[in-house]
Design an enzyme around this catalytic site. Structure first.
Site, PDB file in Angstrom:
ATOM      1  N   HIS A 219     -13.055 -27.011  25.679  1.00 43.84           N
ATOM      2  CA  HIS A 219     -11.875 -27.546  24.992  1.00 43.84           C
ATOM      3  C   HIS A 219     -12.147 -28.123  23.605  1.00 43.84           C
ATOM      4  O   HIS A 219     -11.226 -28.391  22.869  1.00 43.84           O
ATOM      5  CB  HIS A 219     -11.199 -28.620  25.853  1.00 43.84           C
ATOM      6  CG  HIS A 219     -11.881 -29.954  25.784  1.00 43.84           C
ATOM      7  ND1 HIS A 219     -13.028 -30.233  26.469  1.00 43.84           N
ATOM      8  CD2 HIS A 219     -11.589 -31.077  25.069  1.00 43.84           C
ATOM      9  CE1 HIS A 219     -13.407 -31.473  26.208  1.00 43.84           C
ATOM     10  NE2 HIS A 219     -12.559 -32.008  25.362  1.00 43.84           N
TER      11      HIS A 219
HETATM   12  C1  UD1 Z   1      -8.997 -35.254  23.081  1.00 41.85           C
HETATM   13  C2  UD1 Z   1     -10.171 -36.088  22.550  1.00 41.85           C
HETATM   14  C3  UD1 Z   1     -11.465 -35.572  23.169  1.00 41.85           C
HETATM   15  C4  UD1 Z   1     -11.380 -35.540  24.672  1.00 41.85           C
HETATM   16  C5  UD1 Z   1     -10.155 -34.746  25.096  1.00 41.85           C
HETATM   17  C6  UD1 Z   1      -9.997 -34.802  26.581  1.00 41.85           C
HETATM   18  C7  UD1 Z   1      -9.773 -36.839  20.258  1.00 41.85           C
HETATM   19  C8  UD1 Z   1     -10.216 -36.714  18.839  1.00 41.85           C
HETATM   20  N1  UD1 Z   1     -10.317 -35.961  21.104  1.00 41.85           N
HETATM   21  O1  UD1 Z   1      -9.202 -33.920  22.639  1.00 41.85           O
HETATM   22  O2  UD1 Z   1     -12.525 -36.446  22.782  1.00 41.85           O
HETATM   23  O3  UD1 Z   1     -12.548 -34.935  25.188  1.00 41.85           O
HETATM   24  O4  UD1 Z   1      -8.987 -35.324  24.488  1.00 41.85           O
HETATM   25  O5  UD1 Z   1      -9.186 -33.818  27.090  1.00 41.85           O
HETATM   26  O6  UD1 Z   1      -8.996 -37.717  20.569  1.00 41.85           O
HETATM   27  N2  UD1 Z   1      -2.296 -30.151  23.606  1.00 41.85           N
HETATM   28  C9  UD1 Z   1      -1.381 -29.635  24.483  1.00 41.85           C
HETATM   29  N3  UD1 Z   1      -0.899 -30.480  25.449  1.00 41.85           N
HETATM   30  C10 UD1 Z   1      -1.288 -31.775  25.576  1.00 41.85           C
HETATM   31  C11 UD1 Z   1      -2.215 -32.281  24.661  1.00 41.85           C
HETATM   32  C12 UD1 Z   1      -2.721 -31.458  23.694  1.00 41.85           C
HETATM   33  O7  UD1 Z   1      -1.001 -28.483  24.407  1.00 41.85           O
HETATM   34  O8  UD1 Z   1      -0.811 -32.467  26.499  1.00 41.85           O
HETATM   35  C13 UD1 Z   1      -2.863 -29.247  22.575  1.00 41.85           C
HETATM   36  C14 UD1 Z   1      -2.155 -29.355  21.227  1.00 41.85           C
HETATM   37  O9  UD1 Z   1      -2.164 -28.102  20.642  1.00 41.85           O
HETATM   38  C15 UD1 Z   1      -3.077 -30.284  20.461  1.00 41.85           C
HETATM   39  C16 UD1 Z   1      -4.447 -29.891  20.982  1.00 41.85           C
HETATM   40  O10 UD1 Z   1      -4.216 -29.594  22.372  1.00 41.85           O
HETATM   41  O11 UD1 Z   1      -2.963 -30.154  19.083  1.00 41.85           O
HETATM   42  C17 UD1 Z   1      -5.506 -30.955  20.866  1.00 41.85           C
HETATM   43  O12 UD1 Z   1      -5.065 -32.165  21.492  1.00 41.85           O
HETATM   44  P1  UD1 Z   1      -5.676 -33.566  21.009  1.00 41.85           P
HETATM   45  O13 UD1 Z   1      -5.092 -34.646  21.812  1.00 41.85           O
HETATM   46  O14 UD1 Z   1      -5.555 -33.671  19.519  1.00 41.85           O
HETATM   47  O15 UD1 Z   1      -7.228 -33.436  21.303  1.00 41.85           O
HETATM   48  P2  UD1 Z   1      -8.018 -32.869  22.569  1.00 41.85           P
HETATM   49  O16 UD1 Z   1      -8.683 -31.606  22.194  1.00 41.85           O
HETATM   50  O17 UD1 Z   1      -7.208 -32.878  23.790  1.00 41.85           O
END
Ligand code: UD1
Length: 382
Positions: A219
Protein backbone atom coordinates in the site's frame (compact mmCIF):
# COMPACT_ATOMS: atom_id res chain seq x y z
CA UNK A 1 -10.38 11.70 36.75
CA UNK A 2 -7.81 12.03 33.94
CA UNK A 3 -9.33 13.23 30.66
CA UNK A 4 -7.66 12.20 27.42
CA UNK A 5 -8.55 13.02 23.83
CA UNK A 6 -7.41 10.21 21.53
CA UNK A 7 -6.88 11.04 17.86
CA UNK A 8 -7.20 8.29 15.27
CA UNK A 9 -7.59 8.46 11.52
CA UNK A 10 -5.95 5.65 9.58
CA UNK A 11 -6.77 1.95 9.71
CA UNK A 12 -3.90 0.82 11.98
CA UNK A 13 -4.63 3.58 14.49
CA UNK A 14 -8.21 2.47 14.85
CA UNK A 15 -6.94 -1.02 15.64
CA UNK A 16 -4.31 0.27 18.09
CA UNK A 17 -6.93 2.38 19.89
CA UNK A 18 -8.85 -0.81 20.67
CA UNK A 19 -6.09 -1.90 23.07
CA UNK A 20 -6.10 1.35 25.06
CA UNK A 21 -9.92 1.61 25.14
CA UNK A 22 -10.07 -1.98 26.42
CA UNK A 23 -7.46 -1.32 29.13
CA UNK A 24 -9.39 1.79 30.26
CA UNK A 25 -12.70 -0.12 30.31
CA UNK A 26 -11.27 -3.11 32.21
CA UNK A 27 -8.76 -1.53 34.58
CA UNK A 28 -9.19 2.25 34.80
CA UNK A 29 -12.92 3.00 34.34
CA UNK A 30 -13.04 5.56 37.18
CA UNK A 31 -9.56 6.95 36.60
CA UNK A 32 -9.51 7.78 32.87
CA UNK A 33 -12.18 9.32 30.66
CA UNK A 34 -11.44 8.97 26.95
CA UNK A 35 -12.88 11.20 24.22
CA UNK A 36 -12.34 9.59 20.80
CA UNK A 37 -11.76 11.71 17.69
CA UNK A 38 -11.65 10.18 14.19
CA UNK A 39 -10.09 12.55 11.67
CA UNK A 40 -11.70 10.66 8.76
CA UNK A 41 -8.31 10.15 7.02
CA UNK A 42 -9.60 6.66 6.21
CA UNK A 43 -13.29 6.58 5.40
CA UNK A 44 -14.13 3.53 3.23
CA UNK A 45 -16.11 0.97 5.17
CA UNK A 46 -13.38 -1.68 4.94
CA UNK A 47 -10.70 0.84 5.96
CA UNK A 48 -12.56 2.24 8.97
CA UNK A 49 -16.06 1.26 10.18
CA UNK A 50 -15.40 -2.48 9.97
CA UNK A 51 -12.79 -2.14 12.74
CA UNK A 52 -15.16 -0.28 15.08
CA UNK A 53 -17.78 -2.96 14.48
CA UNK A 54 -15.61 -5.96 15.25
CA UNK A 55 -13.08 -4.66 17.81
CA UNK A 56 -15.54 -3.23 20.32
CA UNK A 57 -14.17 0.31 20.10
CA UNK A 58 -16.68 2.95 21.16
CA UNK A 59 -18.04 5.05 18.27
CA UNK A 60 -15.98 8.26 17.99
CA UNK A 61 -17.28 11.28 19.88
CA UNK A 62 -16.18 13.41 16.91
CA UNK A 63 -15.75 12.48 13.24
CA UNK A 64 -13.96 15.28 11.43
CA UNK A 65 -14.57 13.74 7.98
CA UNK A 66 -11.37 15.14 6.48
CA UNK A 67 -10.95 12.44 3.79
CA UNK A 68 -8.19 12.20 1.18
CA UNK A 69 -6.20 15.13 -0.26
CA UNK A 70 -2.57 16.05 -0.89
CA UNK A 71 -0.43 15.64 2.23
CA UNK A 72 -0.28 19.38 2.98
CA UNK A 73 -3.96 20.04 2.43
CA UNK A 74 -5.06 16.96 4.37
CA UNK A 75 -2.76 17.83 7.29
CA UNK A 76 -3.79 21.50 7.29
CA UNK A 77 -7.49 20.71 7.36
CA UNK A 78 -6.95 18.35 10.25
CA UNK A 79 -4.93 20.86 12.29
CA UNK A 80 -7.76 23.37 12.14
CA UNK A 81 -10.46 20.93 13.20
CA UNK A 82 -8.38 19.18 15.89
CA UNK A 83 -7.55 22.52 17.48
CA UNK A 84 -11.28 23.24 17.80
CA UNK A 85 -11.88 19.90 19.51
CA UNK A 86 -8.97 20.34 21.92
CA UNK A 87 -10.16 23.83 22.89
CA UNK A 88 -13.68 22.49 23.41
CA UNK A 89 -12.63 19.44 25.45
CA UNK A 90 -9.56 20.83 27.24
CA UNK A 91 -8.08 17.40 28.08
CA UNK A 92 -5.17 16.60 30.41
CA UNK A 93 -3.50 14.75 27.52
CA UNK A 94 -3.96 14.20 23.83
CA UNK A 95 -3.03 10.64 22.82
CA UNK A 96 -1.74 9.85 19.32
CA UNK A 97 -0.48 6.70 17.63
CA UNK A 98 2.25 6.03 15.10
CA UNK A 99 3.22 8.21 12.22
CA UNK A 100 0.36 9.15 9.91
CA UNK A 101 -0.75 12.58 8.76
CA UNK A 102 -3.41 12.43 11.49
CA UNK A 103 -0.59 12.00 14.07
CA UNK A 104 1.34 14.96 12.67
CA UNK A 105 -1.70 17.23 12.43
CA UNK A 106 -2.74 16.42 15.99
CA UNK A 107 0.78 17.06 17.32
CA UNK A 108 0.96 20.47 15.66
CA UNK A 109 -2.53 21.46 16.86
CA UNK A 110 -1.86 20.33 20.44
CA UNK A 111 1.60 21.83 20.75
CA UNK A 112 0.34 25.28 19.65
CA UNK A 113 -2.14 25.40 22.52
CA UNK A 114 0.05 23.54 25.04
CA UNK A 115 -2.03 20.41 25.32
CA UNK A 116 0.44 17.74 26.52
CA UNK A 117 0.95 15.01 23.92
CA UNK A 118 1.24 11.29 24.65
CA UNK A 119 2.85 9.46 21.72
CA UNK A 120 2.32 5.72 21.49
CA UNK A 121 4.77 3.97 19.12
CA UNK A 122 7.43 6.60 19.75
CA UNK A 123 11.10 6.35 18.81
CA UNK A 124 10.80 4.31 15.62
CA UNK A 125 13.07 5.42 12.82
CA UNK A 126 13.57 4.20 9.27
CA UNK A 127 16.31 6.82 8.72
CA UNK A 128 14.68 7.64 5.40
CA UNK A 129 13.28 11.16 5.46
CA UNK A 130 11.77 10.72 2.00
CA UNK A 131 9.03 8.75 3.76
CA UNK A 132 6.31 11.13 4.98
CA UNK A 133 5.92 8.87 8.01
CA UNK A 134 9.54 9.44 9.12
CA UNK A 135 8.97 13.21 9.29
CA UNK A 136 5.62 12.69 11.01
CA UNK A 137 7.08 10.53 13.75
CA UNK A 138 10.11 12.76 14.40
CA UNK A 139 7.94 15.90 14.65
CA UNK A 140 5.50 14.14 16.94
CA UNK A 141 8.20 12.71 19.22
CA UNK A 142 9.88 16.08 19.58
CA UNK A 143 6.69 17.82 20.66
CA UNK A 144 5.51 15.09 23.06
CA UNK A 145 5.37 15.05 26.85
CA UNK A 146 5.17 11.28 27.38
CA UNK A 147 6.66 8.91 24.82
CA UNK A 148 5.94 5.18 24.86
CA UNK A 149 8.18 3.07 22.69
CA UNK A 150 7.46 -0.54 21.75
CA UNK A 151 11.07 -1.72 21.34
CA UNK A 152 14.52 -1.32 22.91
CA UNK A 153 15.71 0.10 19.58
CA UNK A 154 13.02 2.79 19.82
CA UNK A 155 14.30 3.76 23.28
CA UNK A 156 17.87 3.89 21.97
CA UNK A 157 16.81 6.10 19.06
CA UNK A 158 15.15 8.55 21.45
CA UNK A 159 18.21 8.70 23.69
CA UNK A 160 20.41 9.28 20.63
CA UNK A 161 18.20 12.26 19.75
CA UNK A 162 18.68 13.84 23.18
CA UNK A 163 15.77 12.42 25.21
CA UNK A 164 16.79 11.43 28.74
CA UNK A 165 15.59 8.26 30.47
CA UNK A 166 16.35 10.01 33.80
CA UNK A 167 13.71 12.74 33.53
CA UNK A 168 11.26 12.66 36.44
CA UNK A 169 7.58 13.63 36.68
CA UNK A 170 5.97 16.09 36.34
CA UNK A 171 6.69 15.68 32.64
CA UNK A 172 6.37 18.50 30.13
CA UNK A 173 7.35 18.94 26.49
CA UNK A 174 10.64 20.37 27.81
CA UNK A 175 11.07 17.56 30.36
CA UNK A 176 9.55 14.61 28.51
CA UNK A 177 9.21 11.14 29.99
CA UNK A 178 10.30 8.19 27.83
CA UNK A 179 9.13 4.65 28.53
CA UNK A 180 9.75 1.27 26.93
CA UNK A 181 6.47 -0.57 27.32
CA UNK A 182 6.02 -3.18 24.56
CA UNK A 183 3.67 -3.01 21.62
CA UNK A 184 -0.07 -2.37 21.83
CA UNK A 185 -0.45 -4.34 18.60
CA UNK A 186 0.82 -7.44 20.39
CA UNK A 187 -1.86 -6.82 23.06
CA UNK A 188 -4.42 -6.81 20.25
CA UNK A 189 -3.12 -9.77 18.29
CA UNK A 190 -3.10 -11.95 21.41
CA UNK A 191 -6.52 -10.75 22.55
CA UNK A 192 -8.34 -10.97 19.21
CA UNK A 193 -6.82 -14.27 18.04
CA UNK A 194 -9.45 -16.24 19.98
CA UNK A 195 -12.29 -14.22 18.40
CA UNK A 196 -10.75 -14.57 14.94
CA UNK A 197 -10.78 -18.36 15.27
CA UNK A 198 -14.46 -18.29 16.19
CA UNK A 199 -15.79 -15.52 13.98
CA UNK A 200 -13.74 -15.24 10.79
CA UNK A 201 -14.76 -17.29 7.76
CA UNK A 202 -12.01 -15.94 5.48
CA UNK A 203 -10.10 -19.23 5.17
CA UNK A 204 -13.25 -21.04 4.08
CA UNK A 205 -14.33 -18.16 1.83
CA UNK A 206 -10.99 -18.22 0.00
CA UNK A 207 -10.84 -22.01 0.00
CA UNK A 208 -7.64 -21.99 2.06
CA UNK A 209 -8.64 -24.11 5.07
CA UNK A 210 -5.93 -26.68 5.78
CA UNK A 211 -3.87 -25.54 2.78
CA UNK A 212 -0.45 -23.97 2.49
CA UNK A 213 -0.62 -20.41 1.22
CA UNK A 214 1.24 -17.10 1.11
CA UNK A 215 -0.04 -13.68 2.12
CA UNK A 216 0.85 -10.26 0.72
CA UNK A 217 -0.07 -6.60 1.26
CA UNK A 218 1.13 -3.56 -0.69
CA UNK A 219 0.00 0.00 0.00
CA UNK A 220 2.96 2.43 0.32
CA UNK A 221 2.79 5.28 -2.18
CA UNK A 222 6.43 4.60 -2.96
CA UNK A 223 5.32 1.22 -4.36
CA UNK A 224 1.88 2.07 -5.74
CA UNK A 225 2.81 5.31 -7.49
CA UNK A 226 6.03 4.24 -9.23
CA UNK A 227 5.16 1.99 -12.19
CA UNK A 228 8.55 0.17 -12.28
CA UNK A 229 8.29 -0.77 -8.61
CA UNK A 230 4.66 -1.78 -8.85
CA UNK A 231 5.30 -3.94 -11.95
CA UNK A 232 8.41 -5.50 -10.46
CA UNK A 233 6.61 -6.47 -7.24
CA UNK A 234 3.58 -7.94 -8.99
CA UNK A 235 5.73 -9.70 -11.55
CA UNK A 236 7.65 -11.41 -8.72
CA UNK A 237 4.49 -12.30 -6.81
CA UNK A 238 2.95 -13.72 -9.98
CA UNK A 239 6.05 -15.84 -10.66
CA UNK A 240 6.41 -17.07 -7.08
CA UNK A 241 2.79 -18.18 -6.77
CA UNK A 242 2.50 -19.54 -10.35
CA UNK A 243 5.78 -21.45 -10.58
CA UNK A 244 5.50 -22.94 -7.11
CA UNK A 245 1.76 -23.60 -7.46
CA UNK A 246 1.06 -22.01 -4.09
CA UNK A 247 -1.87 -19.69 -3.48
CA UNK A 248 -1.01 -16.09 -2.66
CA UNK A 249 -3.79 -14.12 -0.96
CA UNK A 250 -3.47 -10.37 -1.58
CA UNK A 251 -5.90 -8.17 0.37
CA UNK A 252 -5.19 -4.78 -1.18
CA UNK A 253 -5.61 -1.16 -0.02
CA UNK A 254 -8.02 0.79 -2.30
CA UNK A 255 -5.16 2.95 -3.59
CA UNK A 256 -3.25 -0.17 -4.75
CA UNK A 257 -6.28 -1.51 -6.60
CA UNK A 258 -6.69 1.89 -8.29
CA UNK A 259 -2.97 2.11 -9.15
CA UNK A 260 -2.99 -1.37 -10.69
CA UNK A 261 -5.73 -0.41 -13.12
CA UNK A 262 -3.57 2.23 -14.77
CA UNK A 263 0.01 1.18 -14.02
CA UNK A 264 0.31 -2.59 -14.44
CA UNK A 265 1.70 -3.43 -17.90
CA UNK A 266 -0.72 -5.22 -20.20
CA UNK A 267 1.44 -8.30 -20.66
CA UNK A 268 1.77 -8.74 -16.88
CA UNK A 269 -1.92 -8.11 -16.36
CA UNK A 270 -2.72 -10.92 -18.83
CA UNK A 271 -0.32 -13.30 -17.04
CA UNK A 272 -1.82 -12.42 -13.66
CA UNK A 273 -5.39 -13.00 -14.86
CA UNK A 274 -4.31 -16.44 -16.11
CA UNK A 275 -2.68 -17.38 -12.77
CA UNK A 276 -5.18 -19.36 -10.67
CA UNK A 277 -2.88 -19.10 -7.62
CA UNK A 278 -3.24 -15.31 -7.24
CA UNK A 279 -6.19 -14.26 -5.11
CA UNK A 280 -6.53 -10.47 -5.19
CA UNK A 281 -9.23 -9.23 -2.81
CA UNK A 282 -10.22 -5.89 -1.23
CA UNK A 283 -8.64 -5.12 2.15
CA UNK A 284 -10.02 -7.27 4.95
CA UNK A 285 -11.12 -6.80 8.56
CA UNK A 286 -8.67 -7.25 11.47
CA UNK A 287 -10.07 -10.64 12.49
CA UNK A 288 -9.78 -11.87 8.90
CA UNK A 289 -6.24 -10.52 8.71
CA UNK A 290 -5.29 -12.29 11.93
CA UNK A 291 -6.61 -15.56 10.48
CA UNK A 292 -4.66 -15.10 7.25
CA UNK A 293 -1.47 -14.09 9.08
CA UNK A 294 -1.61 -16.87 11.61
CA UNK A 295 -2.30 -19.65 9.06
CA UNK A 296 -0.11 -18.63 6.12
CA UNK A 297 3.42 -19.88 5.34
CA UNK A 298 5.05 -16.54 4.70
CA UNK A 299 4.20 -12.85 4.31
CA UNK A 300 5.23 -10.27 1.68
CA UNK A 301 4.52 -6.70 2.80
CA UNK A 302 5.45 -3.04 2.72
CA UNK A 303 3.37 -2.34 5.84
CA UNK A 304 5.04 -1.76 9.20
CA UNK A 305 2.16 -3.26 11.17
CA UNK A 306 2.00 -6.40 9.07
CA UNK A 307 5.76 -6.99 9.49
CA UNK A 308 5.21 -7.09 13.23
CA UNK A 309 2.12 -9.24 13.05
CA UNK A 310 4.15 -11.71 10.95
CA UNK A 311 6.60 -11.83 13.85
CA UNK A 312 3.84 -12.21 16.50
CA UNK A 313 2.51 -15.23 14.58
CA UNK A 314 6.02 -16.61 13.95
CA UNK A 315 5.94 -16.21 10.18
CA UNK A 316 8.87 -15.19 8.00
CA UNK A 317 8.40 -11.84 6.32
CA UNK A 318 9.72 -10.46 3.03
CA UNK A 319 9.84 -6.68 3.31
CA UNK A 320 9.02 -4.75 0.13
CA UNK A 321 10.84 -1.58 1.17
CA UNK A 322 14.47 -0.49 1.17
CA UNK A 323 14.61 -0.25 4.98
CA UNK A 324 12.48 -0.90 8.03
CA UNK A 325 11.88 0.80 11.36
CA UNK A 326 11.26 -2.67 12.84
CA UNK A 327 14.91 -3.60 12.49
CA UNK A 328 14.78 -6.34 15.17
CA UNK A 329 12.80 -8.51 12.75
CA UNK A 330 15.67 -8.40 10.25
CA UNK A 331 18.35 -8.71 12.97
CA UNK A 332 16.67 -11.87 14.30
CA UNK A 333 16.73 -13.34 10.78
CA UNK A 334 12.93 -13.50 10.44
CA UNK A 335 12.62 -10.70 7.91
CA UNK A 336 14.48 -10.09 4.66
CA UNK A 337 14.52 -6.69 2.98
CA UNK A 338 13.88 -7.39 -0.70
CA UNK A 339 12.65 -3.88 -1.62
CA UNK A 340 10.87 -4.00 -5.00
CA UNK A 341 13.58 -6.21 -6.50
CA UNK A 342 12.11 -9.20 -8.31
CA UNK A 343 15.13 -11.49 -7.92
CA UNK A 344 15.59 -10.55 -4.25
CA UNK A 345 11.92 -11.41 -3.58
CA UNK A 346 12.27 -14.78 -5.31
CA UNK A 347 15.54 -15.58 -3.51
CA UNK A 348 14.02 -14.60 -0.14
CA UNK A 349 11.01 -16.84 -0.81
CA UNK A 350 13.25 -19.87 -1.51
CA UNK A 351 15.49 -19.07 1.45
CA UNK A 352 12.56 -19.04 3.86
CA UNK A 353 10.90 -22.12 2.31
CA UNK A 354 14.14 -24.03 2.99
CA UNK A 355 14.93 -22.56 6.41
CA UNK A 356 11.60 -21.69 8.02
CA UNK A 357 11.68 -24.54 10.53
CA UNK A 358 14.95 -23.17 11.96
CA UNK A 359 13.67 -19.67 12.71
CA UNK A 360 13.38 -18.39 16.31
CA UNK A 361 11.07 -15.62 17.46
CA UNK A 362 12.22 -14.32 20.87
CA UNK A 363 9.66 -12.07 22.62
CA UNK A 364 10.87 -8.57 21.72
CA UNK A 365 7.49 -6.80 21.72
CA UNK A 366 6.55 -7.20 25.37
CA UNK A 367 4.01 -9.49 26.99
CA UNK A 368 0.67 -8.20 25.70
CA UNK A 369 0.08 -5.64 28.47
CA UNK A 370 1.50 -2.47 26.90
CA UNK A 371 -1.84 -0.62 27.01
CA UNK A 372 -2.22 -1.20 30.76
CA UNK A 373 1.31 0.07 31.32
CA UNK A 374 0.54 3.24 29.33
CA UNK A 375 -2.70 3.90 31.24
CA UNK A 376 -0.98 3.41 34.61
CA UNK A 377 1.86 5.76 33.63
CA UNK A 378 -0.57 8.46 32.48
CA UNK A 379 -2.59 8.20 35.68
CA UNK A 380 0.56 8.46 37.79
CA UNK A 381 1.69 11.60 35.97
CA UNK A 382 -1.21 13.79 37.26
C1 UD1 B 1 -1.75 6.03 5.65
C2 UD1 B 1 -0.45 6.39 6.38
C3 UD1 B 1 0.47 5.18 6.39
C4 UD1 B 1 -0.22 3.97 6.96
C5 UD1 B 1 -1.53 3.73 6.21
C6 UD1 B 1 -2.28 2.60 6.84
C7 UD1 B 1 0.13 8.74 6.06
C8 UD1 B 1 1.11 9.68 5.45
N1 UD1 B 1 0.27 7.46 5.71
O1 UD1 B 1 -1.40 5.72 4.31
O2 UD1 B 1 1.60 5.48 7.20
O3 UD1 B 1 0.62 2.84 6.83
O4 UD1 B 1 -2.34 4.91 6.29
O5 UD1 B 1 -3.24 2.05 6.03
O6 UD1 B 1 -0.70 9.16 6.84
N2 UD1 B 1 -8.14 5.84 0.15
C9 UD1 B 1 -9.34 5.24 -0.12
N3 UD1 B 1 -10.17 5.00 0.95
C10 UD1 B 1 -9.85 5.32 2.23
C11 UD1 B 1 -8.62 5.95 2.47
C12 UD1 B 1 -7.78 6.19 1.43
O7 UD1 B 1 -9.67 4.93 -1.25
O8 UD1 B 1 -10.65 5.05 3.15
C13 UD1 B 1 -7.22 6.07 -0.99
C14 UD1 B 1 -7.31 7.49 -1.56
O9 UD1 B 1 -7.08 7.41 -2.92
C15 UD1 B 1 -6.14 8.18 -0.88
C16 UD1 B 1 -5.11 7.07 -0.79
O10 UD1 B 1 -5.89 5.89 -0.53
O11 UD1 B 1 -5.69 9.29 -1.58
C17 UD1 B 1 -4.09 7.24 0.30
O12 UD1 B 1 -4.73 7.43 1.56
P1 UD1 B 1 -3.96 8.21 2.73
O13 UD1 B 1 -4.80 8.25 3.93
O14 UD1 B 1 -3.46 9.52 2.20
O15 UD1 B 1 -2.66 7.34 3.00
P2 UD1 B 1 -2.47 5.76 3.14
O16 UD1 B 1 -1.72 5.26 1.96
O17 UD1 B 1 -3.70 5.07 3.50
Amino acid sequence: MLKIVTIIGARPQIIKAAALSRAIRNHFPDKIKEVLVHTGQHYDNNMSQVFFDELGIPEPDYNLEIGSASHGRQTGRMIERIEEVLLEESPDFMVVYGDTNSTLAASIAASKIQTPIVHIEAGLRSFNKKMPEEINRIMCDHSSTMLFTPTPTGLKNLINEGFSPDNKAPFTADNPGIFHCGDVMLDNSLYFKQFANEESSILRDLNLSGKQFLLGTIHRDNNTDQPERLNSIFSALNLISGENEITLALPLHPRTIKAMESKIERSLSIKMSGNPFLKIIPSVSFLDMIMLESHCDMIFTDSGGVQKEAYFFHKPCIILRSETEWKEIVDEGNGIIADANQQAMIDAYHYFQTNKSMLNFPPIYGDGSAAEFICAAMVKRV
